[in-house]
Scaffold this motif. Structure first.
Motif, mmCIF file in Angstrom:
data_model
loop_
_atom_site.group_PDB
_atom_site.id
_atom_site.type_symbol
_atom_site.label_atom_id
_atom_site.label_comp_id
_atom_site.label_asym_id
_atom_site.label_seq_id
_atom_site.Cartn_x
_atom_site.Cartn_y
_atom_site.Cartn_z
ATOM 1 N N ASP A 71 0.851 -1.193 0.000
ATOM 2 C CA ASP A 71 0.000 0.000 0.000
ATOM 3 C C ASP A 71 0.883 1.238 0.000
ATOM 4 N N ALA A 87 -2.129 -4.036 -0.881
ATOM 5 C CA ALA A 87 -3.282 -3.363 -1.469
ATOM 6 C C ALA A 87 -3.374 -3.688 -2.956
ATOM 7 N N GLY A 107 -5.775 0.702 -4.307
ATOM 8 C CA GLY A 107 -5.564 1.045 -2.908
ATOM 9 C C GLY A 107 -6.420 0.256 -1.929
#
Length: 178
Positions: free
Chosen positions: A105, A113, A141
């Motif tokens: 992420d 993510a 995301g």
């Protein structure tokens, strides 16, 4: 003209009128190599790996899908922390081949993510809109939170409810497997 004949002619005309739309919506959009180039870059050539599914992992996938996962192992590609998963899920009646790239992420640099979602092949007559960027960009995301739920809301598409559900399930499964 008898009503049955009129009805039959109307049905034939409806089928003929719908055929080009259906033919244009279903199809192969990306090959595996094209998807991997988009996910990892053109110069990167990750080797495929295999993840054997444990009973605990299969149970979590069953919770996401609402039914048994038919595979004992899943093939994926990895380069550093980035992994790519190509999975199939039934839309209404036919499988949709979906690619998901999972990476660290960018917000926290720790959790995994979704960085990319692509529809490689779509075989249904409805719901093909899920292949467009306006839909797939919503997954960027997204991380898994409690009970293997996506961290962000994914807007649906009118008339494509089952296709949307399939893509969301595959994104959740890819994050779980990563």
């Amino acid at each position: 003209m008898p009503a049955v004949v009129v009805f039959a002619l109307l049905m034939v005309l409806q089928f003929v009128a719908m055929s080009p739309v259906q033919a244009a919506s279903a199809g192969q959009y990306l090959t595996v190599d094209e998807f991997l180039s988009l996910g990892f870059g053109e110069d990167a050539k990750p080797e495929p790996k295999v993840l054997w599914l444990t009973p605990a992992l299969k149970a979590r996938i069953k919770t996401i899908r609402g039914k048994e996962f038919p595979l004992l192992r899943v093939r994926y590609w990895q380069l550093g922390q980035k992994t790519a998963w190509i999975l199939e899920e039934i839309g209404k009646e036919m499988p949709i081949t979906i690619g998901v790239v999972v990476d660290l992420d960018s917000a926290d640099g720790k959790s995994l993510a979704v960085s990319r979602v692509d529809i490689l092949a779509f075989r249904e007559s409805r719901g093909w809109e899920v292949r467009h960027d306006f839909f797939t960009e919503q997954f960027k995301g997204a991380v898994l939170v409690r009970d293997d739920i996506l961290s962000q809301h994914i807007d649906g598409i009118t008339g494509a409810t089952l296709s949307v559900r399939a893509v969301k399930q595959v994104a959740r499964i890819a994050l779980l497997l990563a």
